[in-house]
Design a protein around this motif. Structure first.
Motif, PDB file in Angstrom:
ATOM      1  N   ILE A 143       0.724  -1.148  -0.028  1.00 10.96           N
ATOM      2  CA  ILE A 143      -0.087   0.031   0.115  1.00 10.96           C
ATOM      3  C   ILE A 143       0.737   1.128  -0.038  1.00 10.96           C
ATOM      4  O   ILE A 143       2.003   1.222   0.345  1.00 10.96           O
ATOM      5  CB  ILE A 143      -0.907  -0.048   1.362  1.00 10.96           C
ATOM      6  CG1 ILE A 143      -2.097   0.855   1.095  1.00 10.96           C
ATOM      7  CG2 ILE A 143      -0.295   0.202   2.631  1.00 10.96           C
ATOM      8  CD1 ILE A 143      -3.465   0.732   2.034  1.00 10.96           C
ATOM      9  N   GLY A 145       3.676   3.784  -0.933  1.00  9.58           N
ATOM     10  CA  GLY A 145       4.471   3.560  -1.962  1.00  9.58           C
ATOM     11  C   GLY A 145       5.033   2.247  -2.327  1.00  9.58           C
ATOM     12  O   GLY A 145       5.479   2.039  -3.381  1.00  9.58           O
ATOM     13  N   SER A 146       4.482   1.206  -1.418  1.00 10.80           N
ATOM     14  CA  SER A 146       4.659  -0.009  -1.774  1.00 10.80           C
ATOM     15  C   SER A 146       3.618  -0.510  -2.888  1.00 10.80           C
ATOM     16  O   SER A 146       3.562  -1.556  -3.082  1.00 10.80           O
ATOM     17  CB  SER A 146       4.734  -0.999  -0.526  1.00 10.80           C
ATOM     18  OG  SER A 146       5.747  -0.532   0.003  1.00 10.80           O
ATOM     19  N   SER A 196       6.442  -4.356   1.420  1.00 10.41           N
ATOM     20  CA  SER A 196       6.137  -3.221   2.710  1.00 10.41           C
ATOM     21  C   SER A 196       7.623  -3.015   3.021  1.00 10.41           C
ATOM     22  O   SER A 196       8.471  -3.972   3.742  1.00 10.41           O
ATOM     23  CB  SER A 196       5.239  -3.947   3.573  1.00 10.41           C
ATOM     24  OG  SER A 196       5.230  -3.127   4.985  1.00 10.41           O
ATOM     25  N   LYS A 197       7.670  -1.909   3.080  1.00 11.02           N
ATOM     26  CA  LYS A 197       9.247  -1.210   3.646  1.00 11.02           C
ATOM     27  C   LYS A 197       9.445  -1.788   5.280  1.00 11.02           C
ATOM     28  O   LYS A 197      10.414  -2.297   5.680  1.00 11.02           O
ATOM     29  CB  LYS A 197       9.338   0.180   3.547  1.00 11.02           C
ATOM     30  CG  LYS A 197      10.543   0.731   4.074  1.00 11.02           C
ATOM     31  CD  LYS A 197      10.729   2.316   3.975  1.00 11.02           C
ATOM     32  CE  LYS A 197      11.804   2.752   4.895  1.00 11.02           C
ATOM     33  NZ  LYS A 197      11.981   4.379   4.679  1.00 11.02           N
ATOM     34  N   THR A 198       8.254  -1.628   5.918  1.00 15.93           N
ATOM     35  CA  THR A 198       8.419  -1.790   7.547  1.00 15.93           C
ATOM     36  C   THR A 198       7.970  -3.383   7.708  1.00 15.93           C
ATOM     37  O   THR A 198       8.257  -3.535   8.807  1.00 15.93           O
ATOM     38  CB  THR A 198       7.454  -0.906   8.211  1.00 15.93           C
ATOM     39  OG1 THR A 198       6.063  -0.830   7.592  1.00 15.93           O
ATOM     40  CG2 THR A 198       7.852   0.528   8.224  1.00 15.93           C
ATOM     41  N   THR A 201       2.859  -2.709   8.314  1.00 16.13           N
ATOM     42  CA  THR A 201       1.717  -1.895   7.612  1.00 16.13           C
ATOM     43  C   THR A 201       0.496  -2.949   7.855  1.00 16.13           C
ATOM     44  O   THR A 201       0.379  -3.904   7.230  1.00 16.13           O
ATOM     45  CB  THR A 201       1.719  -1.437   6.403  1.00 16.13           C
ATOM     46  OG1 THR A 201       2.941  -0.620   6.596  1.00 16.13           O
ATOM     47  CG2 THR A 201       0.619  -0.780   6.019  1.00 16.13           C
ATOM     48  N   GLN A 336       0.695  11.261  -3.708  1.00 18.93           N
ATOM     49  CA  GLN A 336       1.348  10.745  -2.645  1.00 18.93           C
ATOM     50  C   GLN A 336       2.611  11.569  -2.530  1.00 18.93           C
ATOM     51  O   GLN A 336       3.123  12.017  -1.448  1.00 18.93           O
ATOM     52  CB  GLN A 336       1.320   9.255  -2.468  1.00 18.93           C
ATOM     53  CG  GLN A 336       2.299   8.747  -1.239  1.00 18.93           C
ATOM     54  CD  GLN A 336       2.733   7.577  -1.035  1.00 18.93           C
ATOM     55  OE1 GLN A 336       2.921   6.653  -2.288  1.00 18.93           O
ATOM     56  NE2 GLN A 336       3.233   7.039   0.048  1.00 18.93           N
ATOM     57  N   GLU A 340       2.205  13.801   0.476  1.00 15.19           N
ATOM     58  CA  GLU A 340       2.607  13.297   1.722  1.00 15.19           C
ATOM     59  C   GLU A 340       4.050  13.743   2.001  1.00 15.19           C
ATOM     60  O   GLU A 340       4.621  13.782   3.281  1.00 15.19           O
ATOM     61  CB  GLU A 340       2.856  11.744   1.629  1.00 15.19           C
ATOM     62  CG  GLU A 340       3.132  11.071   2.922  1.00 15.19           C
ATOM     63  CD  GLU A 340       2.988   9.150   2.494  1.00 15.19           C
ATOM     64  OE1 GLU A 340       4.056   8.680   2.177  1.00 15.19           O
ATOM     65  OE2 GLU A 340       2.112   8.701   3.170  1.00 15.19           O
ATOM     66  N   LYS A 480      -3.354   5.393  12.478  1.00 15.59           N
ATOM     67  CA  LYS A 480      -3.280   3.995  12.734  1.00 15.59           C
ATOM     68  C   LYS A 480      -3.271   3.657  13.977  1.00 15.59           C
ATOM     69  O   LYS A 480      -3.948   2.530  14.390  1.00 15.59           O
ATOM     70  CB  LYS A 480      -1.685   3.783  12.407  1.00 15.59           C
ATOM     71  CG  LYS A 480      -1.160   3.903  10.773  1.00 15.59           C
ATOM     72  CD  LYS A 480       0.305   3.477  10.702  1.00 15.59           C
ATOM     73  CE  LYS A 480       0.807   3.952   9.179  1.00 15.59           C
ATOM     74  NZ  LYS A 480       1.994   4.033   8.865  1.00 15.59           N
TER      75      LYS A 480
END
Ligand code: F6P
Length: 512
Positions: A143, A145-146, A196-198, A201, A336, A340, A480
């Protein structure tokens, strides 16, 4: 120095007061060289800036503003790998992902080598998937940027996409999306990319777990072959049972991550050679941004125009109209990127700002927008600077279409500028509505790379002048946290301590 405390800002305010009477029609009549003088070429992109509410004096003052706010030094700090993302203590080096191997010395030698040592296996994997005829469907789960970057690029480059494979993008936590995609798939023919970078999410984790459960329920066992994680958090992917992983680094912002492992769906779609061309196109724009004098530096000129419209001509929004149906996700991607990055109300050290920052960005491909919201652009009460994008050469051979498309994009820019004075009332077009025109010769991996890098750098420029950190996104965190709390309450029915409106809504959605 903060932009509104510079001499250039004061001079621009005075200059803007004169611009109340600025008329594009008159400006063109007064200066036969205007179109040429306010146009320029940059790698893969030609830009006509002449239909903007600007003149050479405006540009000179804006360049002065850039000088007085230290734009060049800030840019150079980014390209030296300094931690300019100060609130997260990180460097900002998405540009390093498109830097040729071995081309840097000093502190960046090792990170650049890591980039290429990661790129090579990623591209080898992409080629392997391309050659694997059992894999007919690639599902990217991610979601923000991913999702937006790879989705936009796979669509934009559809003429270069390998036949026999379908690409799906699932982003929303709304199960209707994943369920709709899964309906048409077979586990044995599907590759899931969990992007997902992290790897924390909630949307992506929920969709990934459901995809894994579906895969196993269909009898799938070879997770290593059918799932790959694209992430900086390889350990978290491992905990989910995903062992095929492609990594990247914390110095790649999510909305700047198309060039990293997050670009794997693009690499599968267009191949290793195509992906390298995408990187090379972006790198050519990086070089232009670093080396061209500010006056002839396209990202600088576009970013400064954004500041001009936002802070001096009081435009609160900017619209984008790509006249190419394959660029239909570009507005969402740019939304974005701009909002963002620059939707910030405090400066880099957290002090509230007295001037506007990110405009609202919006748009649709042309000619569709013409039959929807262009009414407002031509005759509405607000002036919205519009950015047209067009491509000279089509890749189809259908007769008449492309000439009609190009005729429309030029005509719209013309109509916005000229208006129609001879009719009164409802048929009156005030004209004098500004636009920028970006033209590509062809839509290829290289030109798309350059176009996107151009947009990244123009966002850097306006953010730099505004004195904000364009590389964090704290504004997404509160939602979140609250969603986690409300989720628990939806399951339990507990409304104690909630505001009355949220409590009533919660009870209503729980009613059978
Ligand atoms: O919530 C915002 C955000 O962090 C974006 O900046 C990012 O692109 C998106 O979520 C997805 O994040 P991740 O790649 O870590 O799943």
């Amino acid at each position: 120095m903060r932009c509104d405390q510079t001499q250039a800002w004061t001079a621009l305010l005075a200059h803007a007061a004169q611009f109340k009477d600025f008329d594009l029609h008159t400006a063109f009549a007064a200066d036969a060289q205007r179109a040429e003088g306010l146009s320029q070429s940059a790698p893969h992109v030609f830009a006509d800036l002449s239909k903007n509410h600007t003149d050479t004096a405006t540009e000179a003052l804006l360049i002065e503003l850039a000088r007085q706010t230290g734009l060049a030094a800030h840019r150079d700090a980014m390209f030296r790998g300094e931690p300019i993302n100060n609130t997260e203590g990180r460097a900002v080096m998405h540009w390093l992902l498109r830097q040729p191997e071995g081309s840097l010395t000093g502190n960046l030698t090792a990170p650049l080598q890591q980039v290429h040592d990661t790129l090579k296996p990623m591209l080898a994997f992409a080629e392997q998937v391309r050659g694997d005829t059992h894999i007919t469907d690639v599902v990217n789960i991610g979601i923000g940027g991913s999702d937006l970057g790879p989705q936009m690029a796979v669509l934009a480059l559809q003429d270069f996409v390998i036949p026999g494979k379908r690409f799906h993008f699932v982003s929303n936590v709304d199960g209707h999306e994943l369920a709709g995609v899964l309906k048409g798939l077979k586990a044995e023919n599907t590759l899931f990319l969990i992007a997902s970078k992290t790897f924390t999410t909630i949307e992506t984790m929920t969709n990934a777990r459901s995809a894994l459960a579906w895969f196993q329920a269909q009898g799938g066992t070879d997770v290593a072959r059918h799932f790959a994680a694209l992430t900086t958090n390889v350990a978290a992917a491992g905990q989910m049972g995903i062992t095929t992983t492609f990594g990247f680094w914390d110095w790649v912002g999510g909305r700047y991550s198309l060039w990293s492992a997050i670009g794997l769906p693009v690499a599968i779609a267009i191949g290793a050679k195509g992906f390298r061309e995408l990187l090379a196109g972006a790198h050519a724009m990086d070089q232009h941004f670093q080396a061209a004098p500010l006056e002839e530096n396209l990202p600088v000129r576009l970013g400064l125009l954004d500041v001009w419209y936002r802070n001096f001509l009081n435009c609160t929004s900017r619209s984008i109209a790509p006249y190419h149906s394959a660029l239909r996700r570009l507005p969402a991607y740019l939304q974005q990127l701009e909002m963002e990055s620059n939707g910030k109300r405090v400066d880099r050290i957290g002090h509230a700002l007295p001037y506007g920052t990110s405009p609202v960005l919006w748009g649709e491909p042309g000619t569709n927008g013409q039959h929807a919201y262009f009414q407002m652009l031509h005759q509405g009460t607000d002036v919205v600077p519009l950015e047209f994008m067009a491509v000279k050469k089509p890749t189809h051979s259908l007769k008449d279409h492309h000439e009609l498309l190009l005729a429309n994009v030029i005509a719209q820019a013309q109509a916005l500028m000229l208006g129609q004075a001879d009719e009164g009332g409802h048929k009156h077009f005030p004209g004098n509505r500004p636009s920028t025109f970006l033209l590509l010769d062809e839509l290829t991996p290289a030109s798309l790379g350059a176009l996107i890098a151009l947009q990244e750098h123009r966002v850097f420029v306006s953010g730099s002048v505004w004195g904000i950190n364009s590389f964090d996104q704290w504004g997404v965190e509160l939602g979140k946290v609250l969603a986690k709390d409300i989720h628990a309450r939806i399951l339990s029915g507990q409304t104690e301590g909630l505001d009355a409106s949220s409590a009533a809504l919660l009870q209503r959605v729980r009613q059978g």
